[in-house]
Design a protein around this motif. Structure first.
Motif, PDB file in Angstrom:
ATOM      1  N   LEU A 131     -25.038  44.717  -0.707  1.00 22.47           N
ATOM      2  CA  LEU A 131     -26.122  45.004   0.233  1.00 22.47           C
ATOM      3  C   LEU A 131     -27.308  44.531  -0.627  1.00 22.47           C
ATOM      4  O   LEU A 131     -28.223  44.137  -0.233  1.00 22.47           O
ATOM      5  CB  LEU A 131     -26.259  46.677   0.347  1.00 22.47           C
ATOM      6  N   THR A 132     -27.244  44.619  -2.153  1.00 24.45           N
ATOM      7  CA  THR A 132     -28.504  44.277  -2.836  1.00 24.45           C
ATOM      8  C   THR A 132     -28.645  42.820  -2.886  1.00 24.45           C
ATOM      9  O   THR A 132     -29.613  42.084  -2.683  1.00 24.45           O
ATOM     10  CB  THR A 132     -28.060  44.590  -4.500  1.00 24.45           C
ATOM     11  N   GLU A 133     -27.425  42.147  -2.680  1.00 28.04           N
ATOM     12  CA  GLU A 133     -27.418  40.535  -2.602  1.00 28.04           C
ATOM     13  C   GLU A 133     -28.117  40.197  -1.249  1.00 28.04           C
ATOM     14  O   GLU A 133     -28.547  39.237  -1.317  1.00 28.04           O
ATOM     15  CB  GLU A 133     -26.235  39.994  -2.700  1.00 28.04           C
ATOM     16  N   GLN A 134     -27.770  40.894   0.017  1.00 25.29           N
ATOM     17  CA  GLN A 134     -28.158  40.648   0.965  1.00 25.29           C
ATOM     18  C   GLN A 134     -29.667  40.872   0.975  1.00 25.29           C
ATOM     19  O   GLN A 134     -30.477  39.996   1.589  1.00 25.29           O
ATOM     20  CB  GLN A 134     -27.427  41.546   2.133  1.00 25.29           C
ATOM     21  N   TYR A 135     -30.171  41.930   0.460  1.00 25.15           N
ATOM     22  CA  TYR A 135     -31.709  42.209   0.436  1.00 25.15           C
ATOM     23  C   TYR A 135     -32.292  41.131  -0.567  1.00 25.15           C
ATOM     24  O   TYR A 135     -33.422  40.628  -0.071  1.00 25.15           O
ATOM     25  CB  TYR A 135     -31.861  43.729  -0.162  1.00 25.15           C
ATOM     26  N   GLN A 136     -31.727  40.859  -1.410  1.00 25.97           N
ATOM     27  CA  GLN A 136     -32.108  39.738  -2.302  1.00 25.97           C
ATOM     28  C   GLN A 136     -32.393  38.246  -1.483  1.00 25.97           C
ATOM     29  O   GLN A 136     -33.364  37.700  -1.619  1.00 25.97           O
ATOM     30  CB  GLN A 136     -31.505  39.430  -3.629  1.00 25.97           C
ATOM     31  N   ASN A 137     -31.501  37.954  -0.769  1.00 24.39           N
ATOM     32  CA  ASN A 137     -31.412  36.685  -0.049  1.00 24.39           C
ATOM     33  C   ASN A 137     -32.521  36.940   1.015  1.00 24.39           C
ATOM     34  O   ASN A 137     -33.350  36.005   1.465  1.00 24.39           O
ATOM     35  CB  ASN A 137     -29.949  36.365   0.722  1.00 24.39           C
ATOM     36  N   ASP A 138     -32.635  38.056   1.796  1.00 24.21           N
ATOM     37  CA  ASP A 138     -33.823  38.281   2.598  1.00 24.21           C
ATOM     38  C   ASP A 138     -35.147  38.040   1.991  1.00 24.21           C
ATOM     39  O   ASP A 138     -35.959  37.373   2.614  1.00 24.21           O
ATOM     40  CB  ASP A 138     -33.604  39.553   3.434  1.00 24.21           C
ATOM     41  N   TYR A 182     -39.623  44.596   0.346  1.00 28.15           N
ATOM     42  CA  TYR A 182     -39.253  44.856  -0.944  1.00 28.15           C
ATOM     43  C   TYR A 182     -39.160  46.381  -0.973  1.00 28.15           C
ATOM     44  O   TYR A 182     -37.876  47.064  -1.498  1.00 28.15           O
ATOM     45  CB  TYR A 182     -39.975  44.237  -1.979  1.00 28.15           C
ATOM     46  N   GLN A 183     -40.255  47.217  -0.803  1.00 26.50           N
ATOM     47  CA  GLN A 183     -40.020  48.562  -1.150  1.00 26.50           C
ATOM     48  C   GLN A 183     -39.276  49.178  -0.133  1.00 26.50           C
ATOM     49  O   GLN A 183     -38.470  50.117  -0.429  1.00 26.50           O
ATOM     50  CB  GLN A 183     -41.746  49.122  -0.717  1.00 26.50           C
ATOM     51  N   ASP A 184     -39.049  48.771   1.152  1.00 24.69           N
ATOM     52  CA  ASP A 184     -38.269  49.482   2.120  1.00 24.69           C
ATOM     53  C   ASP A 184     -36.650  48.977   1.661  1.00 24.69           C
ATOM     54  O   ASP A 184     -35.733  49.845   1.675  1.00 24.69           O
ATOM     55  CB  ASP A 184     -38.319  48.790   3.355  1.00 24.69           C
ATOM     56  N   ASN A 185     -36.331  48.063   1.185  1.00 28.13           N
ATOM     57  CA  ASN A 185     -35.066  47.446   0.556  1.00 28.13           C
ATOM     58  C   ASN A 185     -34.890  48.481  -0.480  1.00 28.13           C
ATOM     59  O   ASN A 185     -33.613  49.078  -0.587  1.00 28.13           O
ATOM     60  CB  ASN A 185     -35.021  45.945   0.345  1.00 28.13           C
ATOM     61  N   ASP A 186     -35.646  48.565  -1.425  1.00 29.72           N
ATOM     62  CA  ASP A 186     -35.300  49.434  -2.546  1.00 29.72           C
ATOM     63  C   ASP A 186     -35.110  50.965  -2.164  1.00 29.72           C
ATOM     64  O   ASP A 186     -34.054  51.314  -2.689  1.00 29.72           O
ATOM     65  CB  ASP A 186     -36.936  49.325  -3.448  1.00 29.72           C
ATOM     66  N   GLN A 187     -35.575  51.320  -1.351  1.00 24.74           N
ATOM     67  CA  GLN A 187     -35.631  52.773  -0.688  1.00 24.74           C
ATOM     68  C   GLN A 187     -34.219  52.695  -0.147  1.00 24.74           C
ATOM     69  O   GLN A 187     -33.341  53.826  -0.451  1.00 24.74           O
ATOM     70  CB  GLN A 187     -36.724  53.310   0.193  1.00 24.74           C
TER      71      GLN A 187
END
Length: 169
Positions: free
Chosen positions: A50-57, A102-107
């Protein structure tokens, strides 16, 4: 008769003293237990994915922002003022969207991690309770909880028993 009563009282006191046990205390290392669980390995892999997906986005959004900014810089001198203003606003909007994402992904990542760990932790705590009840323990303490001292001679390490209860090696 008095001797008989005194002997009876002594016998009763002796039996109750002999049958009374000292309280039993135990300690566990839940970090060791959790890290040995296959659920933890699966949860960690899912969180990493999930972290990798968010980073790619985010990377893709940042690349888009950079391309648009470079394009704007090249054309800025030849563009009419109203188009400059509109494109500048588009760049600011995209930048704000990146910040919000970024904030939404972090949450979302923190929430997913909390949910996965809560299920694992509950399973471990339930096993500790069962071991405590079956063994007649008064208190089972966590080794890594910042407790300054736990006597390993007066307290039993129950980590292996909890692992066994959970079917771990």
């Amino acid at each position: 008769m008095k001797k008989f009563i005194i002997c009876a009282i002594c016998a009763i006191c002796g039996f109750t003293t002999a049958s009374a046990q000292a309280p039993k205390f135990g300690h566990v290392n839940t970090q060791e237990i959790i890290q040995a669980m296959p659920e933890f390995t699966t949860a960690r892999a899912e969180i990493e994915k999930l972290t990798e997906q968010y980073q790619n986005d985010l990377k893709s959004m940042q690349d888009e922002l950079q391309k648009k900014a470079e394009q704007f810089e090249k054309e800025e001198a030849t563009l009419p003022e109203n188009i400059k203003t509109r494109r500048n606003q588009e760049l600011q909007d995209l930048y704000q969207r990146i910040q919000q994402t970024y904030q939404d992904n972090d949450q979302a990542l923190a929430k997913a991690q909390q949910e996965k760990m809560q299920a694992i932790t509950s399973k471990v705590l339930d096993a500790i309770k069962v071991i405590g009840q079956e063994g007649g323990y008064v208190y089972i303490m966590e080794m890594g909880a910042g407790i300054p001292y736990i006597s390993t001679t007066l307290s039993t390490d129950l980590t292996a028993q909890v692992k066994a209860k959970l079917g771990l090696k």
